[in-house]
Write a protein that holds these residues in place. Structure first.
Motif, PDB file in Angstrom:
ATOM      1  N   GLY A   1       0.943  -1.183   0.097  1.00 41.79           N
ATOM      2  CA  GLY A   1       0.102  -0.072   0.081  1.00 41.79           C
ATOM      3  C   GLY A   1       0.784   1.326  -0.066  1.00 41.79           C
ATOM      4  O   GLY A   1       1.915   1.125  -0.333  1.00 41.79           O
ATOM      5  N   GLY A   2       0.194   2.422   0.158  1.00 43.85           N
ATOM      6  CA  GLY A   2       1.024   3.666   0.187  1.00 43.85           C
ATOM      7  C   GLY A   2       0.778   4.654  -0.985  1.00 43.85           C
ATOM      8  O   GLY A   2       1.026   5.798  -0.709  1.00 43.85           O
TER       9      GLY A   2
ATOM     10  N   ASN B   1     -15.554  12.122   5.592  1.00 42.09           N
ATOM     11  CA  ASN B   1     -15.027  11.458   6.543  1.00 42.09           C
ATOM     12  C   ASN B   1     -16.064  10.608   7.321  1.00 42.09           C
ATOM     13  O   ASN B   1     -15.423   9.586   8.249  1.00 42.09           O
ATOM     14  CB  ASN B   1     -13.827  12.277   7.259  1.00 42.09           C
ATOM     15  CG  ASN B   1     -14.525  13.232   8.166  1.00 42.09           C
ATOM     16  OD1 ASN B   1     -15.792  13.507   7.793  1.00 42.09           O
ATOM     17  ND2 ASN B   1     -13.999  13.827   9.067  1.00 42.09           N
ATOM     18  N   ILE B   2     -17.154  10.766   7.075  1.00 39.71           N
ATOM     19  CA  ILE B   2     -18.217  10.120   7.953  1.00 39.71           C
ATOM     20  C   ILE B   2     -18.409   8.752   7.099  1.00 39.71           C
ATOM     21  O   ILE B   2     -19.253   8.767   6.222  1.00 39.71           O
ATOM     22  CB  ILE B   2     -19.363  10.794   8.125  1.00 39.71           C
ATOM     23  CG1 ILE B   2     -19.250  12.068   8.904  1.00 39.71           C
ATOM     24  CG2 ILE B   2     -20.492  10.092   9.068  1.00 39.71           C
ATOM     25  CD1 ILE B   2     -20.336  13.235   8.858  1.00 39.71           C
TER      26      ILE B   2
ATOM     27  N   GLY C   1     -10.829  14.332  -1.203  1.00 42.13           N
ATOM     28  CA  GLY C   1      -9.978  14.251  -0.495  1.00 42.13           C
ATOM     29  C   GLY C   1      -8.965  13.184  -1.199  1.00 42.13           C
ATOM     30  O   GLY C   1      -9.097  12.574  -2.343  1.00 42.13           O
ATOM     31  N   THR C   2      -7.643  12.886  -0.375  1.00 41.51           N
ATOM     32  CA  THR C   2      -6.843  11.797  -0.895  1.00 41.51           C
ATOM     33  C   THR C   2      -6.904  10.714  -0.009  1.00 41.51           C
ATOM     34  O   THR C   2      -7.069  10.542   1.167  1.00 41.51           O
ATOM     35  CB  THR C   2      -5.522  12.562  -0.639  1.00 41.51           C
ATOM     36  OG1 THR C   2      -5.318  13.805  -1.260  1.00 41.51           O
ATOM     37  CG2 THR C   2      -4.495  11.603  -0.953  1.00 41.51           C
ATOM     38  N   PHE C   3      -7.136   9.676  -1.120  1.00 45.67           N
ATOM     39  CA  PHE C   3      -7.408   8.062  -0.276  1.00 45.67           C
ATOM     40  C   PHE C   3      -5.752   7.596  -0.431  1.00 45.67           C
ATOM     41  O   PHE C   3      -5.176   7.818  -1.463  1.00 45.67           O
ATOM     42  CB  PHE C   3      -8.235   7.379  -1.345  1.00 45.67           C
ATOM     43  CG  PHE C   3      -9.733   7.913  -1.139  1.00 45.67           C
ATOM     44  CD1 PHE C   3     -10.345   7.468   0.003  1.00 45.67           C
ATOM     45  CD2 PHE C   3     -10.174   8.893  -2.141  1.00 45.67           C
ATOM     46  CE1 PHE C   3     -11.726   7.946   0.058  1.00 45.67           C
ATOM     47  CE2 PHE C   3     -11.317   9.161  -1.949  1.00 45.67           C
ATOM     48  CZ  PHE C   3     -12.308   8.900  -0.949  1.00 45.67           C
ATOM     49  N   VAL C   4      -5.381   6.830   0.538  1.00 48.46           N
ATOM     50  CA  VAL C   4      -4.275   6.232   0.644  1.00 48.46           C
ATOM     51  C   VAL C   4      -4.352   4.599   0.421  1.00 48.46           C
ATOM     52  O   VAL C   4      -5.362   4.163   1.454  1.00 48.46           O
ATOM     53  CB  VAL C   4      -3.421   6.621   1.714  1.00 48.46           C
ATOM     54  CG1 VAL C   4      -1.894   5.946   1.602  1.00 48.46           C
ATOM     55  CG2 VAL C   4      -3.481   8.004   1.964  1.00 48.46           C
TER      56      VAL C   4
ATOM     57  N   PRO D   1      -3.827   6.399   6.993  1.00 45.52           N
ATOM     58  CA  PRO D   1      -5.165   6.912   7.009  1.00 45.52           C
ATOM     59  C   PRO D   1      -5.461   7.501   5.803  1.00 45.52           C
ATOM     60  O   PRO D   1      -4.568   8.106   5.166  1.00 45.52           O
ATOM     61  CB  PRO D   1      -5.244   7.691   8.389  1.00 45.52           C
ATOM     62  CG  PRO D   1      -4.213   8.206   8.743  1.00 45.52           C
ATOM     63  CD  PRO D   1      -3.051   6.980   8.303  1.00 45.52           C
ATOM     64  N   HIS D   2      -6.632   7.519   5.275  1.00 41.90           N
ATOM     65  CA  HIS D   2      -7.090   8.375   4.193  1.00 41.90           C
ATOM     66  C   HIS D   2      -7.256   9.779   4.700  1.00 41.90           C
ATOM     67  O   HIS D   2      -7.247  10.093   5.924  1.00 41.90           O
ATOM     68  CB  HIS D   2      -8.454   8.047   3.619  1.00 41.90           C
ATOM     69  CG  HIS D   2      -8.535   6.797   3.106  1.00 41.90           C
ATOM     70  ND1 HIS D   2      -7.719   5.940   2.411  1.00 41.90           N
ATOM     71  CD2 HIS D   2      -9.529   5.721   3.351  1.00 41.90           C
ATOM     72  CE1 HIS D   2      -8.080   4.837   2.010  1.00 41.90           C
ATOM     73  NE2 HIS D   2      -9.116   4.498   2.669  1.00 41.90           N
ATOM     74  N   GLU D   3      -6.845  10.880   3.889  1.00 34.90           N
ATOM     75  CA  GLU D   3      -6.725  12.153   4.210  1.00 34.90           C
ATOM     76  C   GLU D   3      -8.331  12.657   3.497  1.00 34.90           C
ATOM     77  O   GLU D   3      -8.123  13.247   2.568  1.00 34.90           O
ATOM     78  CB  GLU D   3      -5.685  12.678   3.730  1.00 34.90           C
ATOM     79  CG  GLU D   3      -4.362  12.449   4.436  1.00 34.90           C
ATOM     80  CD  GLU D   3      -3.178  12.639   3.637  1.00 34.90           C
ATOM     81  OE1 GLU D   3      -3.153  13.436   2.487  1.00 34.90           O
ATOM     82  OE2 GLU D   3      -2.188  11.905   3.992  1.00 34.90           O
ATOM     83  N   ILE D   4      -9.369  12.456   4.257  1.00 35.20           N
ATOM     84  CA  ILE D   4     -10.632  13.073   3.834  1.00 35.20           C
ATOM     85  C   ILE D   4     -11.147  13.848   4.814  1.00 35.20           C
ATOM     86  O   ILE D   4     -11.267  13.596   6.017  1.00 35.20           O
ATOM     87  CB  ILE D   4     -11.667  11.699   3.556  1.00 35.20           C
ATOM     88  CG1 ILE D   4     -10.764  10.725   2.773  1.00 35.20           C
ATOM     89  CG2 ILE D   4     -12.893  11.895   3.204  1.00 35.20           C
ATOM     90  CD1 ILE D   4     -10.692  11.057   1.433  1.00 35.20           C
TER      91      ILE D   4
END
Lengths: 299, 155
Positions: A71-72, A162-163, A80-83, A154-157
């Motif tokens: 991952g990464g 984020n809910i 937002g940004t998904f990781v 974690p995702h950056e949402i």
């Protein structure tokens, strides 16, 4: 171990509370997998057709490093940004302790083992069409890949995306495992449809999304703005993509366009996977793309 | 006053002409040379690709000639074709990313991998159609490996 239980308890409490308000994350009944025997070779085909490594290998991974699904990679979207998480065979940080039912729940329902909704950046809106036999075979194949203990980031949402509870509503609206091109097809076209609509998840980029991030199925594979904001992802309908079947199949094998330029952008990653498929599968994809409704067709 | 306007108009016109000329002719000879080399790759690969796709009938001699050309082209010494200041920032007519000049060792390794794929095609192309087809994938992969890392997207 205790921490794991605490985390599980919290997640279970959250998921339970959500169920009262919105839809509960749905799951596959374990009996649906009864009697299915994994086929490793088939699992490898599913792995490449589904392009798991394109998102879950480490950023910039090449060659055999693409089999380490630590991952990464970061995916910028309007939400937002998904990781991408670690889905290597590591039992703690990856998915090494998942059962094949857990994998079915993730792919088909977008539901985690702790009954949480996944974000649809993970393309379960397409994978939901996967055959159960292929889930079982993919599960067995993923177990053979290297373990890696890098923790998932974690995702950056931001709020309100984020809910995760709200994703139950998203699924109600946009998770539809029926075929998009739902009509009588030849066996070859059917194979192509399965590769494009289910495993290959081509529509996730090549179909426009609405304001809530759902694919606009009436404009299936007609092209879309690039979610990273740069340029446009081309349409694949016969009136937009004039390439012959042989051109499409060759492109998916070697990356050569009809002008013998090489593929660019995200398609390079895709071709690293489709180059591992059989000639027959690549031709099946081409045959399917030739029968999808054109952009000018009225639905 | 009219004189002033005509001066201004002539001035603007000249700027437009020079600007237009610059946009077209800004190509550094080194940039031209490497683009030409890429065109030669593509032309020879097109001979092989047409047979792989079934657009042209397989002909061992034609295939071998194209693959020999490609293998020869892959050995061209390009060291003078990549001078500093010819990346896509300094020269918008190029799509070569500045990262090339920061990673010469890796670029060289990818070039070497391309030469190996071209040599494999050279060995395969004259054998039979199946061998030619099998060599297309690795050849394209070698092209993409460098383009993915070091070429700016179109537009």
């Amino acid at each position: 171990m205790r921490r794991w239980f605490v985390a599980l308890a919290i997640v279970a409490a959250l998921a339970g509370g959500a169920g009262l308000i919105l839809t509960r994350p749905s799951v596959t009944a374990p009996t649906e997998l009864n009697g299915l025997v994994p086929d490793l070779a088939q699992g490898e085909v599913v792995f490449y057709a589904a392009g798991c490594a394109a998102c879950h290998s480490a950023p910039g991974a090449e060659k055999e490093d693409r089999l380490v699904l630590s991952g990464g990679r970061r995916f910028e979207t309007p939400f937002g940004t998904f990781v991408a998480p670690n889905i290597s065979s590591d039992p703690e940080h990856g998915i090494g302790n998942w059962s094949s039912v857990d994998l079915a729940n993730a792919l088909i329902h977008g539901t985690s083992p702790s009954r949480q909704h996944y974000y649809p950046a993970f393309p379960y809106a397409s994978y939901s069409r996967i055959k159960m036999q292929d889930v079982v075979s993919l599960h067995a194949f993923l177990k053979t890949l290297p373990a890696n203990s890098a923790p998932s980031a974690p995702h950056e949402i931001g709020f309100p995306f984020n809910i995760r509870l709200a994703l139950g509503g998203w699924k109600l609206l946009f998770l539809d495992p029926d075929w998009v091109v739902d009509r009588e097809l030849t066996a070859e076209q059917e194979r192509g449809r399965y590769l494009v609509e289910a495993l290959g998840h081509c529509g996730e980029c090549h179909t426009r999304r609405n304001a809530l991030g759902g694919m606009v199925l009436s404009e299936w594979l007609q092209g879309a703005p690039n979610p990273n904001g740069r340029g446009r992802i081309p349409g694949l309908t016969p009136d937009q993509l004039k390439w012959s079947e042989a051109d499409i199949a060759e492109y998916l094998k070697s990356g050569f366009t009809p002008d013998y330029d090489s593929a660019g952008g995200e398609m390079v990653e895709v071709i690293e996977n489709t180059s591992r498929l059989s000639d027959a599968d690549r031709l099946a994809i081409a045959k399917y793309l030739k029968i999808i409704p054109g952009a000018s067709a009225v639905d | 006053m009219t004189k002033f306007f005509s001066f201004a108009a002539v001035g603007l016109f000249s700027v437009a002409i020079v600007g237009g000329a610059l946009a077209q002719q800004s190509e550094n000879p080194a940039v031209k040379a490497r683009k030409s080399l890429m065109s030669l790759y593509a032309f020879n690969i097109s001979q092989l690709g047409a047979m792989a796709k079934g657009e042209a009938e397989y002909n061992a001699e034609v295939a071998a000639a194209a693959a020999n050309n490609l293998a020869t082209l892959s050995k061209v010494d390009q060291s003078a074709m990549w001078p500093a200041g010819t990346d896509n920032v300094a020269d918008p007519s190029s799509r070569a990313l500045p990262a090339i000049w920061e990673n010469f060792a890796d670029v060289g390794a990818k070039g070497q991998a391309f030469a190996e794929a071209a040599a494999a095609m050279q060995a395969a192309a004259g054998q039979d159609l199946d061998a030619l087809k099998a060599a297309m994938g690795p050849l394209g992969g070698a092209c993409s490996a460098c383009h993915k890392a070091y070429r700016a997207p179109k537009e």
